[in-house]
Write a protein that holds these residues in place. Structure first.
Motif, PDB file in Angstrom:
ATOM      1  N   GLU A 106       0.632  -1.129   0.215  1.00  0.00           N
ATOM      2  CA  GLU A 106      -0.025   0.125  -0.121  1.00  0.00           C
ATOM      3  C   GLU A 106       0.668   1.217  -0.160  1.00  0.00           C
ATOM      4  OE1 GLU A 106      -2.825  -0.231   3.279  1.00  0.00           O
ATOM      5  OE2 GLU A 106      -3.575  -2.085   2.280  1.00  0.00           O
ATOM      6  N   ASP A 107       2.139   1.354   0.577  1.00  0.00           N
ATOM      7  CA  ASP A 107       3.038   2.380   0.575  1.00  0.00           C
ATOM      8  C   ASP A 107       4.095   2.488  -0.402  1.00  0.00           C
ATOM      9  OD1 ASP A 107       1.486   3.168   3.035  1.00  0.00           O
ATOM     10  OD2 ASP A 107       3.085   2.061   4.450  1.00  0.00           O
ATOM     11  N   LEU A 108       3.983   1.523  -1.398  1.00  0.00           N
ATOM     12  CA  LEU A 108       4.958   1.557  -2.200  1.00  0.00           C
ATOM     13  C   LEU A 108       4.612   2.438  -3.589  1.00  0.00           C
ATOM     14  CD1 LEU A 108       6.022  -2.374  -2.910  1.00  0.00           C
ATOM     15  CD2 LEU A 108       7.274  -0.449  -1.659  1.00  0.00           C
ATOM     16  N   LYS A 109       5.766   3.177  -4.106  1.00  0.00           N
ATOM     17  CA  LYS A 109       5.809   3.904  -5.080  1.00  0.00           C
ATOM     18  C   LYS A 109       6.709   2.896  -6.268  1.00  0.00           C
ATOM     19  CE  LYS A 109       6.696   8.281  -7.310  1.00  0.00           C
ATOM     20  NZ  LYS A 109       7.329   9.666  -7.143  1.00  0.00           N
ATOM     21  N   VAL A 110       6.272   2.313  -7.074  1.00  0.00           N
ATOM     22  CA  VAL A 110       6.361   1.499  -8.005  1.00  0.00           C
ATOM     23  C   VAL A 110       6.849   1.981  -9.518  1.00  0.00           C
ATOM     24  CG1 VAL A 110       6.122  -0.969  -9.391  1.00  0.00           C
ATOM     25  CG2 VAL A 110       5.573  -0.567  -6.643  1.00  0.00           C
ATOM     26  N   LEU A 111       7.969   1.489 -10.084  1.00  0.00           N
ATOM     27  CA  LEU A 111       8.091   1.811 -11.471  1.00  0.00           C
ATOM     28  C   LEU A 111       8.265   0.564 -12.152  1.00  0.00           C
ATOM     29  CD1 LEU A 111       9.116   3.614 -14.084  1.00  0.00           C
ATOM     30  CD2 LEU A 111      11.200   3.606 -13.029  1.00  0.00           C
ATOM     31  N   ASP A 112       7.457   0.310 -13.139  1.00  0.00           N
ATOM     32  CA  ASP A 112       7.728  -1.021 -14.277  1.00  0.00           C
ATOM     33  C   ASP A 112       8.057  -0.493 -15.367  1.00  0.00           C
ATOM     34  OD1 ASP A 112       7.198  -3.309 -15.412  1.00  0.00           O
ATOM     35  OD2 ASP A 112       4.931  -3.495 -15.120  1.00  0.00           O
ATOM     36  N   LEU A 113       9.314  -1.042 -15.844  1.00  0.00           N
ATOM     37  CA  LEU A 113       9.869  -0.643 -17.032  1.00  0.00           C
ATOM     38  C   LEU A 113       9.896  -1.911 -18.039  1.00  0.00           C
ATOM     39  CD1 LEU A 113      13.162   1.330 -15.871  1.00  0.00           C
ATOM     40  CD2 LEU A 113      11.161   2.406 -16.959  1.00  0.00           C
ATOM     41  N   PHE A 114       9.757  -1.283 -19.205  1.00  0.00           N
ATOM     42  CA  PHE A 114       9.703  -2.426 -20.533  1.00  0.00           C
ATOM     43  C   PHE A 114       8.526  -3.098 -20.044  1.00  0.00           C
ATOM     44  CE2 PHE A 114      14.322  -1.724 -19.500  1.00  0.00           C
ATOM     45  CZ  PHE A 114      14.632  -1.310 -20.640  1.00  0.00           C
ATOM     46  N   ALA A 115       7.347  -2.651 -19.884  1.00  0.00           N
ATOM     47  CA  ALA A 115       6.139  -3.267 -19.344  1.00  0.00           C
ATOM     48  C   ALA A 115       5.553  -4.371 -20.031  1.00  0.00           C
ATOM     49  CB  ALA A 115       5.279  -2.217 -18.907  1.00  0.00           C
ATOM     50  N   GLY A 116       5.809  -4.270 -21.341  1.00  0.00           N
ATOM     51  CA  GLY A 116       5.242  -5.664 -22.162  1.00  0.00           C
ATOM     52  C   GLY A 116       3.818  -5.667 -22.126  1.00  0.00           C
ATOM     53  N   THR A 117       3.230  -6.519 -21.283  1.00  0.00           N
ATOM     54  CA  THR A 117       1.659  -7.009 -21.181  1.00  0.00           C
ATOM     55  C   THR A 117       1.247  -5.840 -19.982  1.00  0.00           C
ATOM     56  OG1 THR A 117       1.915  -8.952 -19.719  1.00  0.00           O
ATOM     57  CG2 THR A 117       1.839  -9.164 -22.027  1.00  0.00           C
ATOM     58  N   GLY A 118       1.947  -5.424 -19.248  1.00  0.00           N
ATOM     59  CA  GLY A 118       1.614  -4.902 -17.867  1.00  0.00           C
ATOM     60  C   GLY A 118       1.192  -5.818 -17.027  1.00  0.00           C
ATOM     61  N   SER A 119       1.441  -6.957 -16.887  1.00  0.00           N
ATOM     62  CA  SER A 119       1.151  -7.995 -15.900  1.00  0.00           C
ATOM     63  C   SER A 119       1.793  -7.640 -14.551  1.00  0.00           C
ATOM     64  CB  SER A 119       1.501  -9.296 -16.332  1.00  0.00           C
ATOM     65  OG  SER A 119       2.928  -9.253 -16.376  1.00  0.00           O
ATOM     66  N   ILE A 120       3.012  -7.268 -14.408  1.00  0.00           N
ATOM     67  CA  ILE A 120       3.661  -6.995 -13.271  1.00  0.00           C
ATOM     68  C   ILE A 120       2.727  -5.782 -12.607  1.00  0.00           C
ATOM     69  CG2 ILE A 120       5.661  -6.100 -12.117  1.00  0.00           C
ATOM     70  CD1 ILE A 120       5.919  -8.983 -13.184  1.00  0.00           C
TER      71      ILE A 120
END
Length: 179
Positions: free
Chosen positions: A43-57
């Motif tokens: 809940e407190d995380l600020k996340v960066l998903d790079l090279f996201a592809g399908t977005g599943s992460i």
């Protein structure tokens, strides 16, 4: 494809057959998130998903309660799919899709993140430089975590910020910390 856990557990999303991304396998995603769930408060995380592809992460993070996710994908078709799926799953208030080259985004971003996940194409020429770029650009908050998905042909164990390696078949996750 499906979302493994959280309030969207079991929800399916289907990239078109022409999709060129290599999605993280369900087994690898489930194992990775089991580790993360025991270590982090999503809940407190600020996340960066790079090279996201399908977005599943990104969908997995959102399904588990993360409310601040930036998803970066360069390929227009993949970006459009992520944007569409984010809206269909009603995650658009948590996930911010950005169409951009991941390397340029890293160079220009002034944001800092608690967790960065990168799943670049395994044959990317600059692959080996990715960990150094994150730490040079100071994208991680203090005590932040960077996770790089890679093949069994790569090793980052000698990197000064390397902390551990998790293997799931041919999919490997190298963990790096910013201490």
């Amino acid at each position: 494809m499906r979302i493994i856990s959280g309030y969207l557990k079991g929800r399916r999303f289907s990239p078109p057959k022409s999709f060129k991304a290599r999605p993280t396998t369900d087994i690898a995603r489930e194992s990775l998130f089991n580790i993360l769930m025991n270590r982090l408060d999503f809940e407190d995380l600020k996340v960066l998903d790079l090279f996201a592809g399908t977005g599943s992460i990104s969908y997995e993070f959102a399904s588990r309660g993360c409310e601040n996710i930036t998803t970066v994908e360069f390929n227009y078709n993949h970006f459009s799919f992520i944007k569409k799926t984010t809206q269909e799953l009603e995650l658009d208030k948590y996930i911010r899709p950005i169409k951009a080259d991941a390397f340029k985004y890293m160079q220009k971003s002034s944001e800092k993140f608690d967790l960065i996940f990168a799943d670049p194409p395994f044959d990317l020429k600059q692959f080996d430089t990715i960990p150094d770029l994150f730490f040079q650009q100071e994208l991680l908050n203090e005590n932040g975590l960077f996770i790089l998905e890679h093949s069994d042909k790569k090793s980052f164990e000698n990197h000064p910020n390397f902390s551990e390696l998790k293997k799931y078949g041919k999919v490997h996750f190298s963990f790096f910390t910013n201490l």
